[in-house]
Write an enzyme that holds these catalytic residues in place. Structure first.
Site, PDB file in Angstrom:
ATOM      1  N   GLY A 195       0.773  -1.246   0.000  1.00 51.43           N
ATOM      2  CA  GLY A 195       0.000   0.000   0.000  1.00 51.43           C
ATOM      3  C   GLY A 195       0.800   1.290   0.000  1.00 51.43           C
ATOM      4  N   SER A 196       2.025   1.268  -0.534  1.00 50.70           N
ATOM      5  CA  SER A 196       2.791   2.524  -0.537  1.00 50.70           C
ATOM      6  C   SER A 196       2.141   3.559  -1.468  1.00 50.70           C
ATOM      7  CB  SER A 196       4.258   2.287  -0.907  1.00 50.70           C
ATOM      8  OG  SER A 196       4.389   1.920  -2.256  1.00 50.70           O
ATOM      9  N   HIS A 241       0.805   0.749 -13.371  1.00 51.10           N
ATOM     10  CA  HIS A 241       1.610  -0.423 -13.721  1.00 51.10           C
ATOM     11  C   HIS A 241       3.070   0.006 -13.778  1.00 51.10           C
ATOM     12  CE1 HIS A 241       2.736  -4.240 -15.424  1.00 51.10           C
ATOM     13  NE2 HIS A 241       3.399  -3.609 -16.376  1.00 51.10           N
ATOM     14  N   GLU A 253       6.466   6.449  -9.153  1.00 48.07           N
ATOM     15  CA  GLU A 253       5.039   6.109  -9.004  1.00 48.07           C
ATOM     16  C   GLU A 253       4.387   7.025  -7.976  1.00 48.07           C
ATOM     17  OE1 GLU A 253       3.912   1.967  -8.477  1.00 48.07           O
ATOM     18  OE2 GLU A 253       5.801   1.307  -9.339  1.00 48.07           O
TER      19      GLU A 253
END
Ligand code: GRF
Length: 218
Positions: free
Chosen positions: A16-17, A109, A174
């Protein structure tokens, strides 16, 4: 009458970062619930600490994977969020859901799609000696990592890179890219008009400044 603020439901399966960065960046949108197919997903703790509702759907509670997924997506339908966000959610979305909502589910992704869809993209990027790698935020369609690309962030491969070192550098990007895209979608600075992605001038300018790639403006 003022319009209600955009809401998102976030689906996770693990640490869950990315969820954590979406929680920290909650501006212009509200996370109404975090759903997980794993009861022990580390990310659930980030949600609980932030006072966000959670719901879990462990495989053992269902007769089949299809029923497990049906329960998850029927809860999402009940929540009726502006967007459904997949942040490390390791299940394939049922086709009836993607068909009904073509620009509603958003996934991240860790590769520069259309290169390296599917599992182990970092290991494959190293093994295949790619010059660059990165991450992609995209809408989810019926295929695996095939839906319309919203934005990307690239990192170069460095001499001596391993799967782990590369994954770490991609993950940093990300954490910058994902909340930015969700904020822009929530504020309609990125939107879909007649099936095409449109970006506001400020979204394009910021993307340029932050070294994000937008599919139609590079
Ligand atoms: C991320 O690399 C994401 O791109 C991929 O799964 C991973 C999830 O990591 N879809 P985390 O759970 O957000 O830390």
């Amino acid at each position: 009458m003022s319009t209600p603020p955009p809401t998102i439901a976030v689906l996770i399966s693990g640490r869950g970062s990315n969820l954590r960065t979406l929680i920290a960046a909650q501006d212009g949108y509200t996370i109404t619930e975090v759903l997980s197919n794993k009861a022990d997903a580390g990310g659930l703790e980030f949600a609980r600490k932030a006072g966000i509702a959670t719901s879990v759907y462990p495989r053992s509670n269902f007769a089949s994977v299809a029923e497990q997924k049906a329960a998850i997506f029927s809860r999402v339908a009940e929540l009726n969020p502006t967007f459904c966000i997949l942040a490390g959610f390791m299940m394939i979305v049922p086709q009836d859901v993607t068909a009904r909502h073509p620009h509603w589910i958003v996934n991240i992704h860790p590769a520069l799609l259309p290169a390296l869809p599917g599992l182990h993209p970092h290991a494959r990027a190293v093994a295949e000696r790619h010059a660059e790698h990165g991450c992609t935020v995209h809408f989810v369609d019926a295929g695996i990592d095939t839906g319309p690309i919203i934005a990307q962030a690239a990192v170069p491969l460095l001499t001596g890179d391993t799967e782990e070192s590369l994954a770490g550098r991609v993950l940093d990007r990300e954490h910058e890219l994902f909340p930015w895209v969700i904020q822009k979608l929530a504020r309609r600075e990125i939107r879909v008009i007649s099936g095409n992605l449109e970006y506001s001038i400020s979204a394009r300018t910021e993307a340029y400044e932050r070294n994000f790639r937008l599919p139609r403006y590079d």
